[in-house]
Design a protein around this motif. Sequence first.
Motif, PDB file in Angstrom:
ATOM      1  N   PHE A   2      31.532  34.664  69.564  1.00 30.52           N
ATOM      2  CA  PHE A   2      32.810  34.981  69.219  1.00 30.52           C
ATOM      3  C   PHE A   2      33.240  35.387  67.977  1.00 30.52           C
ATOM      4  O   PHE A   2      34.193  35.786  67.340  1.00 30.52           O
ATOM      5  CB  PHE A   2      33.871  33.540  69.502  1.00 30.52           C
ATOM      6  N   GLY A   3      32.302  34.903  66.810  1.00 31.52           N
ATOM      7  CA  GLY A   3      32.457  35.062  65.787  1.00 31.52           C
ATOM      8  C   GLY A   3      32.352  36.481  65.220  1.00 31.52           C
ATOM      9  O   GLY A   3      31.731  37.607  66.029  1.00 31.52           O
ATOM     10  N   ALA A   4      33.008  37.198  64.156  1.00 33.86           N
ATOM     11  CA  ALA A   4      32.968  38.512  63.733  1.00 33.86           C
ATOM     12  C   ALA A   4      31.794  39.288  63.219  1.00 33.86           C
ATOM     13  O   ALA A   4      31.896  40.522  63.378  1.00 33.86           O
ATOM     14  CB  ALA A   4      34.204  38.887  62.997  1.00 33.86           C
ATOM     15  N   ARG A   5      30.859  38.460  62.929  1.00 36.67           N
ATOM     16  CA  ARG A   5      29.604  38.827  62.367  1.00 36.67           C
ATOM     17  C   ARG A   5      28.484  38.415  63.032  1.00 36.67           C
ATOM     18  O   ARG A   5      27.556  37.660  62.437  1.00 36.67           O
ATOM     19  CB  ARG A   5      29.946  38.612  60.742  1.00 36.67           C
TER      20      ARG A   5
ATOM     21  N   GLY B 198      31.328  29.749  58.176  1.00 42.53           N
ATOM     22  CA  GLY B 198      31.794  30.273  56.741  1.00 42.53           C
ATOM     23  C   GLY B 198      31.703  31.827  56.627  1.00 42.53           C
ATOM     24  O   GLY B 198      32.713  32.332  56.098  1.00 42.53           O
ATOM     25  N   LEU B 199      31.097  32.441  57.443  1.00 40.49           N
ATOM     26  CA  LEU B 199      30.858  33.689  57.516  1.00 40.49           C
ATOM     27  C   LEU B 199      32.147  34.529  58.014  1.00 40.49           C
ATOM     28  O   LEU B 199      32.410  35.631  57.604  1.00 40.49           O
ATOM     29  CB  LEU B 199      29.779  34.458  58.314  1.00 40.49           C
ATOM     30  N   GLU B 200      33.146  33.814  58.705  1.00 41.96           N
ATOM     31  CA  GLU B 200      34.120  34.282  59.039  1.00 41.96           C
ATOM     32  C   GLU B 200      35.094  34.587  57.929  1.00 41.96           C
ATOM     33  O   GLU B 200      36.142  35.228  58.073  1.00 41.96           O
ATOM     34  CB  GLU B 200      34.944  33.328  59.957  1.00 41.96           C
ATOM     35  N   ARG B 201      35.046  33.827  56.909  1.00 46.85           N
ATOM     36  CA  ARG B 201      36.095  34.060  55.747  1.00 46.85           C
ATOM     37  C   ARG B 201      35.097  34.653  54.390  1.00 46.85           C
ATOM     38  O   ARG B 201      35.772  35.400  53.520  1.00 46.85           O
ATOM     39  CB  ARG B 201      36.624  32.642  55.235  1.00 46.85           C
TER      40      ARG B 201
ATOM     41  N   ILE C 275      31.362  36.330  52.314  1.00 45.74           N
ATOM     42  CA  ILE C 275      30.338  37.293  52.464  1.00 45.74           C
ATOM     43  C   ILE C 275      29.051  36.592  52.803  1.00 45.74           C
ATOM     44  O   ILE C 275      28.129  36.797  53.259  1.00 45.74           O
ATOM     45  CB  ILE C 275      30.148  38.123  51.437  1.00 45.74           C
ATOM     46  N   ILE C 276      29.177  35.296  52.415  1.00 40.84           N
ATOM     47  CA  ILE C 276      27.937  34.329  52.517  1.00 40.84           C
ATOM     48  C   ILE C 276      28.428  32.981  53.295  1.00 40.84           C
ATOM     49  O   ILE C 276      29.619  32.674  53.186  1.00 40.84           O
ATOM     50  CB  ILE C 276      27.201  33.776  51.197  1.00 40.84           C
ATOM     51  N   PRO C 277      27.848  32.083  53.897  1.00 42.14           N
ATOM     52  CA  PRO C 277      28.230  30.966  54.641  1.00 42.14           C
ATOM     53  C   PRO C 277      28.701  29.975  53.247  1.00 42.14           C
ATOM     54  O   PRO C 277      28.755  30.157  51.935  1.00 42.14           O
ATOM     55  CB  PRO C 277      26.825  30.006  54.987  1.00 42.14           C
ATOM     56  N   THR C 278      29.495  28.940  53.586  1.00 44.12           N
ATOM     57  CA  THR C 278      29.925  28.007  52.589  1.00 44.12           C
ATOM     58  C   THR C 278      28.800  27.288  51.886  1.00 44.12           C
ATOM     59  O   THR C 278      27.673  27.145  52.401  1.00 44.12           O
ATOM     60  CB  THR C 278      30.911  27.014  53.260  1.00 44.12           C
ATOM     61  N   ARG C 279      29.074  26.881  50.715  1.00 42.45           N
ATOM     62  CA  ARG C 279      28.058  25.993  50.129  1.00 42.45           C
ATOM     63  C   ARG C 279      27.574  24.929  50.930  1.00 42.45           C
ATOM     64  O   ARG C 279      26.435  24.384  50.702  1.00 42.45           O
ATOM     65  CB  ARG C 279      28.524  25.680  48.645  1.00 42.45           C
ATOM     66  N   ALA C 280      28.301  24.306  51.441  1.00 42.17           N
ATOM     67  CA  ALA C 280      27.979  22.967  52.460  1.00 42.17           C
ATOM     68  C   ALA C 280      27.069  23.367  53.494  1.00 42.17           C
ATOM     69  O   ALA C 280      26.342  22.779  53.881  1.00 42.17           O
ATOM     70  CB  ALA C 280      29.503  22.445  52.857  1.00 42.17           C
TER      71      ALA C 280
END
Length: 334
Positions: A314-317, A280-283, A285-290
Amino acid sequence: MAMLWYTPGPESIGYEEEIIKAGATGVRLTFSYSTTSYQAERALLHRKIARDCGRDFAVVADIAGEKYRLGRFVGVPSIRVAAGEEFRLITGEVSDPKADRTLTVTTPTFFSGLESGDLITVGDGNTVLEVSLVSAGAASVVVTVNGTVNQSRGLTVQGDHFRPRCLTDKDLSDLRFVAKSDLFDNVALSFVADASDLRRAREILSSSALPVELTAKIETSAGVENAAEISKEADMVMAARGDLALAVPWVELPAAVTRIETAANETGTPWILATQLVEGLERFIIPTRAEICDLANWAHRGCAGVLLSYETAFGARPIDAVATVRSLLDRWSV
């Protein structure tokens, strides 16, 4: 401290020190790619950086196991397919599926375990093919879901009768390299189906001057079925949810992970979790709630740690991914 292994890749190479300081306690070097000499260089680099940072750190050799992949396509990288379309799978390296409805599979042994009625997932779920007929070195399949077939993508077959080999000739060679190099603290074996795979690997690693632990990656139906005996033989087990989610019906994935957890707990074997932990950090500022709740839940139940793959390769962060997971593990691990 809970284990946090990370997978290096294009987005994290050059940031090893930052990733270790963010909370990684190990690196997973996958022997699916590149050469043994390159992996030795990466192992030495991580050992030096961790030593300079004053951190305890594990260097893990991830042994590939038998991968089944489609061959390349003529003229295009992918094709769109619709439910009901028929194709023929054959052994080979290149095909022209638009012209003759044929797809090649690069590994001949793929067909030996195939049965009529089997479901084959292409890639991470781009589409699903149902086997209608199997013959020597070939199979007829029907597309069940509209989707995309990309060249060179992996193929996964549901069912415990289909067992990719845990140790191919290449894997045995890689294990012998690991045993001689004295650079690796842990070996992660892919597609472990039963305890015999681990015993075979341990025999090769016994020649190492330094002790090397064995992690069993459970990612097939057979591995889940035999999780108890695998846990008895392994130093650690991994619920490798990436391939596992394709090898079992997706709705049964939570039950499969729970079965691995139970088997590990009953034998007192540490177990770790892998795949899609904080994508979820791809979209955001924090992971998704799930994702936050999922990781916190397993950590609080006694999971010994995690393996980050896409997020750091491969993730951006990649640095943020490690720091975020470290925060969750520090807060919720028992």
